[in-house]
Design a protein around this motif. Structure first.
Motif, PDB file in Angstrom:
ATOM      1  N   GLY A   1       9.631  -2.452   3.919  1.00 47.37           N
ATOM      2  CA  GLY A   1       9.528  -0.956   4.446  1.00 47.37           C
ATOM      3  C   GLY A   1       8.437  -0.462   5.429  1.00 47.37           C
ATOM      4  N   CYS A   2       8.080  -1.577   6.147  1.00 42.57           N
ATOM      5  CA  CYS A   2       7.395  -1.296   7.429  1.00 42.57           C
ATOM      6  C   CYS A   2       8.331  -1.451   8.738  1.00 42.57           C
ATOM      7  CB  CYS A   2       6.337  -2.257   7.672  1.00 42.57           C
ATOM      8  SG  CYS A   2       5.035  -1.930   6.442  1.00 42.57           S
ATOM      9  N   ASP A   3       8.007  -0.656   9.687  1.00 41.70           N
ATOM     10  CA  ASP A   3       8.660  -0.718  10.663  1.00 41.70           C
ATOM     11  C   ASP A   3       8.173  -1.738  12.102  1.00 41.70           C
ATOM     12  OD1 ASP A   3       9.914  -0.215  13.189  1.00 41.70           O
ATOM     13  OD2 ASP A   3       9.502   1.840  13.592  1.00 41.70           O
TER      14      ASP A   3
ATOM     15  N   TYR B   1      -5.075  -3.829   3.386  1.00 41.70           N
ATOM     16  CA  TYR B   1      -4.543  -4.920   2.513  1.00 41.70           C
ATOM     17  C   TYR B   1      -4.066  -6.054   3.268  1.00 41.70           C
ATOM     18  CZ  TYR B   1      -4.027  -1.147  -0.928  1.00 41.70           C
ATOM     19  OH  TYR B   1      -4.265  -0.213  -2.087  1.00 41.70           O
ATOM     20  N   LEU B   2      -4.272  -7.135   2.511  1.00 43.14           N
ATOM     21  CA  LEU B   2      -3.941  -8.568   3.179  1.00 43.14           C
ATOM     22  C   LEU B   2      -3.434  -9.358   1.726  1.00 43.14           C
ATOM     23  CD1 LEU B   2      -6.346 -10.710   2.835  1.00 43.14           C
ATOM     24  CD2 LEU B   2      -7.118  -9.309   4.596  1.00 43.14           C
ATOM     25  N   GLY B   3      -2.811 -10.458   2.113  1.00 44.01           N
ATOM     26  CA  GLY B   3      -2.512 -11.373   0.952  1.00 44.01           C
ATOM     27  C   GLY B   3      -3.180 -12.831   1.335  1.00 44.01           C
TER      28      GLY B   3
ATOM     29  N   PHE C   1       2.452  -0.148   3.854  1.00 43.40           N
ATOM     30  CA  PHE C   1       2.852  -0.977   2.682  1.00 43.40           C
ATOM     31  C   PHE C   1       1.206  -1.235   2.156  1.00 43.40           C
ATOM     32  CE2 PHE C   1       2.806  -5.191   0.593  1.00 43.40           C
ATOM     33  CZ  PHE C   1       3.824  -4.923  -0.378  1.00 43.40           C
ATOM     34  N   PRO C   2       1.164  -1.157   0.930  1.00 41.55           N
ATOM     35  CA  PRO C   2       1.914  -0.975  -0.012  1.00 41.55           C
ATOM     36  C   PRO C   2       2.426   0.571  -0.355  1.00 41.55           C
ATOM     37  CG  PRO C   2       0.006  -1.476  -1.073  1.00 41.55           C
ATOM     38  CD  PRO C   2      -0.147  -1.521   0.367  1.00 41.55           C
ATOM     39  N   GLU C   3       1.821   1.245   0.414  1.00 36.68           N
ATOM     40  CA  GLU C   3       2.085   2.704  -0.011  1.00 36.68           C
ATOM     41  C   GLU C   3       2.123   3.315   1.565  1.00 36.68           C
ATOM     42  OE1 GLU C   3       2.495   4.467  -2.654  1.00 36.68           O
ATOM     43  OE2 GLU C   3       1.906   2.727  -3.807  1.00 36.68           O
ATOM     44  N   PRO C   4       2.883   4.376   1.681  1.00 38.01           N
ATOM     45  CA  PRO C   4       3.315   4.610   3.061  1.00 38.01           C
ATOM     46  C   PRO C   4       2.074   4.914   4.198  1.00 38.01           C
ATOM     47  CG  PRO C   4       4.711   6.268   1.513  1.00 38.01           C
ATOM     48  CD  PRO C   4       3.550   5.338   0.676  1.00 38.01           C
ATOM     49  N   ALA C   5       0.919   5.462   3.680  1.00 36.65           N
ATOM     50  CA  ALA C   5      -0.337   5.851   4.320  1.00 36.65           C
ATOM     51  C   ALA C   5      -1.193   4.474   4.867  1.00 36.65           C
ATOM     52  CB  ALA C   5      -1.109   6.559   3.757  1.00 36.65           C
ATOM     53  N   ASP C   6      -0.897   3.407   4.068  1.00 34.63           N
ATOM     54  CA  ASP C   6      -1.721   2.069   4.166  1.00 34.63           C
ATOM     55  C   ASP C   6      -1.404   1.297   5.097  1.00 34.63           C
ATOM     56  OD1 ASP C   6      -3.103   3.030   1.844  1.00 34.63           O
ATOM     57  OD2 ASP C   6      -1.488   1.482   0.733  1.00 34.63           O
TER      58      ASP C   6
END
Length: 158
Positions: A48-50, A118-120, A75-80
């Motif tokens: 979902g990211c550009d 965020y990160l994994g 990701f995971p939410e539009p503002a994140d």
């Protein structure tokens, strides 16, 4: 020095760096990065990211690309914000450059008004997880398992 990286001009430096830092890919994928990995660095991003809105960053030491970071938004939410990759060359690990590169990434995320970064982190990388936790990242409780790895999502409020 930290600066944006661009395709195709920086592709040779990225390819050379990936070869130098192959230990991470061996840990994560069980194989060194292939010839496509340098091109993928410039296009990969979370769902979902550009890719065009993502930051591709390099840290340089002694005139050599010594670290990479990829920061995406949405990701995971539009503002994140999501740090999809941050890796340093073995020759500069443990010298404070990771914290410096992360501070730059966090500044870019704050400028984009992201509330959370965020990160994994893969379970097979306890040294990496310890670094992220020292930098203020905390587990979200979201874990994903694929054929090779268990990945834990961590988050840091900005």
């Amino acid at each position: 020095m930290i600066r944006p990286l661009f395709h195709p001009a920086d592709r040779p430096a990225v390819a050379a760096f990936l070869d130098e830092a192959a230990d991470y890919w061996l840990l994560a994928d069980g194989a060194p990065p292939g010839p496509q990995a340098a091109d993928d660095f410039f296009t990969d991003c979370p769902p979902g990211c550009d890719p065009a809105a993502s930051h591709r960053l390099g840290i340089f030491r002694d005139g050599r690309l010594s670290g990479l970071a990829e920061l995406s938004f949405g990701f995971p939410e539009p503002a994140d914000a999501y740090l999809g990759l941050m890796i340093l060359a073995p020759r500069i690990r443990g010298l404070g450059h990771g914290a410096r590169l992360l501070a730059h990434v966090e500044r870019l995320a704050r400028e984009a008004h992201a509330p959370v970064l965020y990160l994994g982190v893969i379970e097979a990388n306890p040294r990496g997880r310890a670094f992220w936790e020292r930098q203020g990242f905390r587990p979200t409780g979201i874990t994903r398992q694929d054929d090779r790895n268990i990945t834990h999502r961590l988050a840091k409020p900005l």
